[in-house]
Enzyme design. Sequence first.
Site, short mmCIF file in Angstrom:
data_model
loop_
_atom_site.label_atom_id
_atom_site.label_comp_id
_atom_site.label_asym_id
_atom_site.label_seq_id
_atom_site.Cartn_x
_atom_site.Cartn_y
_atom_site.Cartn_z
N HIS A 1 0.85 -1.18 0.00
CA HIS A 1 0.00 0.00 0.00
C HIS A 1 0.89 1.24 0.00
CE1 HIS A 1 -4.08 -1.48 0.16
NE2 HIS A 1 -3.76 -2.35 1.10
N ASP B 1 0.06 7.09 -3.56
CA ASP B 1 -1.06 6.80 -4.46
C ASP B 1 -1.30 7.91 -5.48
OD1 ASP B 1 -1.60 4.34 -3.41
OD2 ASP B 1 -3.35 4.94 -2.26
#
Length: 369
Positions: free
Chosen positions: A127, A157
């Site tokens: 992540h 991200d």
Amino acid sequence: MSGPLAGVRVLELAGLAPGPFAGMMLADHGAEVLRVDRVKAVTDAPHANVMDRGKRSIGLDLKSADGVAAFKRLAASADVVIEVFRPGVAERLGIGPADLHAVNERLIYGRMTGWGQDGPLAATAGHDIDYIAISGALSALGRAGDRPTPPINILGDFAGGGLMLAYGVLLALIERGRTGRGRVIDAAMVDGAALLLAMFYQASQTGFWGARGTNLLDTGAPMYDTYETADGKYLAVGSLEPQFWAELLGKLGLTDLPDRDDQANWPVIRDHLAAVFATRTRADWEAVFAGSDACVSPVLELAEAPEHPHNRARETFVEVSGVTQPAPAPRLLGAPHSDLAPATRLRDLTSWGLDDETANNLRDLGVLA
């Protein structure tokens, strides 16, 4: 669609934050983005996700041969594909770069992953927090003597991932204008996060940048930090230059502070600033610093930011279908906004090279939503 990317067609394979964000960036500036979801994920209701604004969507079963064949038909009419799977998954499905370039050599194939398409970690899960950790970025974030503090998932991200992929697509579109051929983009969040720290990597090797939370720009310095006000809210202070620092002290009524250029004095200076800021509310201080060059700003909550006079004047935020959201950026002066409406299902696929008879047959088979 209108804007500089009008006429550019993008097939976006459904995924989590960075892929849709890259698609949103392209759609915001005029690209025709068709989001390809799983069959069961598509409904008649518009997609409420802000990152799906300005797009259309279909549901397609890519685990079936008919679904793969249909996707290739769509790719033959596309300029860009955004793919968000782990390395090797698209190839196993039959929609990898080689498969699609066989039907469209002009296709730009953008691959969005955390670790990249190769390397020891490429096949493992991760992540944002993991990607910025091994990029070195996470180690630089946080207070001195405390644990590293993840900046939610904006650094890996969105900034290091989705934004970098959108940038890569634009580079490839420019190149294709010269060569007539497409390109595969390997956009890895770990690469993007590392790139964002380019200046600080150099600074750490020249002695300008030290341990986390002890430097000029990472809350180490009292003139670049946040301070609590009397009502439990906060102000951001960025009075770095001497003239801005002098204006700050004048507004605060502080005199005879120790030399700020001596880092040993920073804790004492911070205590003085904190004590003064705590005597008034945030609104009071906003009035004091209005129109000032002291570089003092209110720390606004997400619900407050759209109502700030500067943001309202620039229309930094817009309301679409009852949802307040950031407007497209950057601004191309003179170019109108593209359609920001929530994504809706695309029923007529003829413009994408899928005739009505084929589409209806796929719907009967349950391959197409």
